[in-house]
Design an enzyme around this catalytic site. Sequence first.
Site, PDB file in Angstrom:
ATOM      1  NE  ARG A  80      -2.816  -0.579   3.443  1.00 17.23           N
ATOM      2  CZ  ARG A  80      -3.831  -0.314   4.265  1.00 17.23           C
ATOM      3  NH1 ARG A  80      -5.074  -0.480   3.846  1.00 17.23           N
ATOM      4  NH2 ARG A  80      -3.592   0.106   5.472  1.00 17.23           N
ATOM      5  NE  ARG A 124      -1.308   4.696   7.586  1.00 16.63           N
ATOM      6  CZ  ARG A 124      -2.166   3.771   8.034  1.00 16.63           C
ATOM      7  NH1 ARG A 124      -2.839   3.030   7.181  1.00 16.63           N
ATOM      8  NH2 ARG A 124      -2.361   3.598   9.309  1.00 16.63           N
ATOM      9  NE  ARG A 142      -1.449  -3.603  12.712  1.00 21.80           N
ATOM     10  CZ  ARG A 142      -1.846  -3.189  11.511  1.00 21.80           C
ATOM     11  NH1 ARG A 142      -0.970  -2.746  10.636  1.00 21.80           N
ATOM     12  NH2 ARG A 142      -3.114  -3.242  11.175  1.00 21.80           N
TER      13      ARG A 142
END
Length: 217
Positions: free
Chosen positions: A127, A160, A171
């Site tokens: 992304r 990001r 995560r």
Amino acid sequence: MRLVLVGPPGAGKGTQAEFIAENFTIPKISTGDIFRANVSGGTDLGKLAKKFMDAGDLVPDEVTNAMVRDRLGEPDASDGFLLDGFPRNVAQAYELDSMLNDLGSSLDVVLELEVEHEEVVKRLSGRRTCRNCGHVWHLEYDPPTVVGVCDRCSGELYQRDDDFPETVRHRLEVYSAQTSPLIEFYISRKQLVRIDALGAVEDVTDRAIAALSAARS
Ligand SMILES: [Zn+2]
């Protein structure tokens, strides 16, 4: 249909929650929405939660539980719901049982969206976000015409921190460690249904609806 939806970050849970809830005509209830509603509505629980958040502390389970209990007691949830973000642990799963028991109902099914971790890493780390308009592109699935430049506004694209492969892997590991006892709990109760959440959004929704309909009958 009284349903809990579980899935790792990057599995498209938010999107699937919308479509599944719409299909079964049940409200989608997420803990995030419940929090925001209580805080912005200035309820006693909202004020209490805000005190913890303002102090930089985690909101205690009892406060979250009380908010969820209130929400499940609202009329629109009387014939079913899709819960997203609750329960997070086995203690909360027992709490949910007690809430539903008090309302004279019970949980039907827990749907887990499964995705291979490296697939999520690939999805998220590709992304690129526009610094100017915030639009999210993807190097593989939705690439901008010119590398590093937003097609919509010519803004600069960047990756990001959340989308760095190491961050995504971390995560996912945290998610697995926290969620596996809950998953085991629902497996032992024979309430868990798993679907492969890889592929086009519509295909995953179809798979979810088929699995849920089969589980209910
Ligand atoms: Zn842009």
